[in-house]
Design a protein around this motif. Structure first.
Motif, mmCIF file in Angstrom:
data_model
loop_
_atom_site.group_PDB
_atom_site.id
_atom_site.type_symbol
_atom_site.label_atom_id
_atom_site.label_comp_id
_atom_site.label_asym_id
_atom_site.label_seq_id
_atom_site.Cartn_x
_atom_site.Cartn_y
_atom_site.Cartn_z
ATOM 1 N N ASP A 148 0.814 -1.326 -0.039
ATOM 2 C CA ASP A 148 0.200 0.227 -0.018
ATOM 3 C C ASP A 148 1.016 1.034 -0.081
ATOM 4 O O ASP A 148 2.048 1.255 0.465
ATOM 5 C CB ASP A 148 -0.885 -0.102 1.139
ATOM 6 C CG ASP A 148 -0.290 0.067 2.380
ATOM 7 O OD1 ASP A 148 0.723 0.741 2.703
ATOM 8 O OD2 ASP A 148 -0.817 -0.779 3.181
ATOM 9 N N CYS A 149 0.288 2.290 -0.102
ATOM 10 C CA CYS A 149 1.139 3.541 -0.326
ATOM 11 C C CYS A 149 1.760 3.910 0.888
ATOM 12 O O CYS A 149 2.973 4.498 0.897
ATOM 13 C CB CYS A 149 0.211 4.886 -0.659
ATOM 14 S SG CYS A 149 -0.696 4.741 -2.400
ATOM 15 N N ASP A 150 1.106 3.708 2.145
ATOM 16 C CA ASP A 150 2.138 4.047 3.402
ATOM 17 C C ASP A 150 3.167 3.211 3.427
ATOM 18 O O ASP A 150 4.249 3.727 3.901
ATOM 19 C CB ASP A 150 0.959 3.876 4.550
ATOM 20 C CG ASP A 150 -0.078 4.735 4.702
ATOM 21 O OD1 ASP A 150 0.046 6.077 4.037
ATOM 22 O OD2 ASP A 150 -1.109 4.678 5.413
ATOM 23 N N MET A 199 5.974 4.558 1.088
ATOM 24 C CA MET A 199 6.537 5.784 1.580
ATOM 25 C C MET A 199 7.347 5.551 2.719
ATOM 26 O O MET A 199 8.614 6.029 2.605
ATOM 27 C CB MET A 199 5.359 6.803 1.877
ATOM 28 C CG MET A 199 4.803 7.425 0.843
ATOM 29 S SD MET A 199 5.884 8.084 -0.364
ATOM 30 C CE MET A 199 5.846 7.415 -1.631
ATOM 31 N N HIS A 251 4.625 -1.074 -7.276
ATOM 32 C CA HIS A 251 3.658 -0.065 -6.681
ATOM 33 C C HIS A 251 3.837 1.436 -7.567
ATOM 34 O O HIS A 251 2.861 1.820 -7.928
ATOM 35 C CB HIS A 251 3.949 -0.127 -5.197
ATOM 36 C CG HIS A 251 2.845 0.979 -4.514
ATOM 37 N ND1 HIS A 251 1.641 0.439 -4.289
ATOM 38 C CD2 HIS A 251 3.103 2.332 -4.401
ATOM 39 C CE1 HIS A 251 1.075 1.519 -3.862
ATOM 40 N NE2 HIS A 251 1.954 2.838 -3.847
ATOM 41 N N CYS A 278 1.025 3.664 -9.298
ATOM 42 C CA CYS A 278 0.473 4.450 -8.293
ATOM 43 C C CYS A 278 0.765 5.988 -8.870
ATOM 44 O O CYS A 278 1.975 6.363 -8.525
ATOM 45 C CB CYS A 278 1.002 4.286 -6.729
ATOM 46 S SG CYS A 278 0.175 5.326 -5.910
ATOM 47 N N ARG A 323 -0.020 8.536 -7.053
ATOM 48 C CA ARG A 323 0.140 9.318 -5.720
ATOM 49 C C ARG A 323 1.545 9.114 -5.370
ATOM 50 O O ARG A 323 2.074 10.046 -4.803
ATOM 51 C CB ARG A 323 -0.903 8.969 -4.605
ATOM 52 C CG ARG A 323 -0.439 9.488 -3.365
ATOM 53 C CD ARG A 323 -1.504 8.913 -2.099
ATOM 54 N NE ARG A 323 -0.855 9.286 -0.815
ATOM 55 C CZ ARG A 323 -0.831 8.296 0.153
ATOM 56 N NH1 ARG A 323 -1.515 7.153 -0.018
ATOM 57 N NH2 ARG A 323 -0.483 8.789 1.386
ATOM 58 N N CYS A 324 2.160 7.840 -5.210
ATOM 59 C CA CYS A 324 3.496 7.716 -4.934
ATOM 60 C C CYS A 324 4.599 8.040 -5.808
ATOM 61 O O CYS A 324 5.764 8.545 -5.517
ATOM 62 C CB CYS A 324 3.692 6.246 -4.451
ATOM 63 S SG CYS A 324 2.659 5.786 -2.997
ATOM 64 N N TYR A 325 4.277 7.692 -7.015
ATOM 65 C CA TYR A 325 5.215 8.177 -8.119
ATOM 66 C C TYR A 325 5.750 9.503 -8.212
ATOM 67 O O TYR A 325 7.265 9.817 -8.318
ATOM 68 C CB TYR A 325 4.894 7.659 -9.500
ATOM 69 C CG TYR A 325 6.140 7.693 -10.590
ATOM 70 C CD1 TYR A 325 6.825 6.598 -10.414
ATOM 71 C CD2 TYR A 325 6.158 8.796 -11.389
ATOM 72 C CE1 TYR A 325 7.716 6.736 -11.221
ATOM 73 C CE2 TYR A 325 7.357 8.797 -12.161
ATOM 74 C CZ TYR A 325 8.169 7.403 -12.032
ATOM 75 O OH TYR A 325 9.218 7.633 -13.030
#
Length: 82
Positions: free
Chosen positions: A7-9, A12, A34, A38, A40-42
């Motif tokens: 997941d994103c968390d 990160m 991921h 993603c 959001r994360c990229y």
């Protein structure tokens, strides 16, 4: 851990270790997978990667290893060590 979905968390929290090449191959592949999908994360990955590259470039531009080497050798010679 093959096919592990992160997941994103989690990504990160692992990002600096990923950028430093300190993850296991399976965990590295999971972070890479991921980041590939993603939105959001990229961008955060891009920012942190660019930051590390800029820091490394700055260090190269401002370092003077030959000057330091010469000063150390000169000081050693002055003290009779070289």
């Amino acid at each position: 851990m093959k096919g592990e979905m992160l997941d994103c968390d989690t990504v990160m929290r692992l990002l600096w270790d990923y950028l430093d090449g300190e993850l296991t191959p399976g965990r590295e592949a999971a972070v890479r997978a991921h980041l590939a999908v993603c939105k959001r994360c990229y961008p955060q990955y891009n920012f942190e990667r660019d930051f590390i590259e800029a820091l490394a470039a700055s260090r190269r531009e401002h370092s003077r290893p030959n000057d330091i080497k010469i000063r150390v050798l000169t000081a050693l010679r002055a003290e009779g060590f070289a």
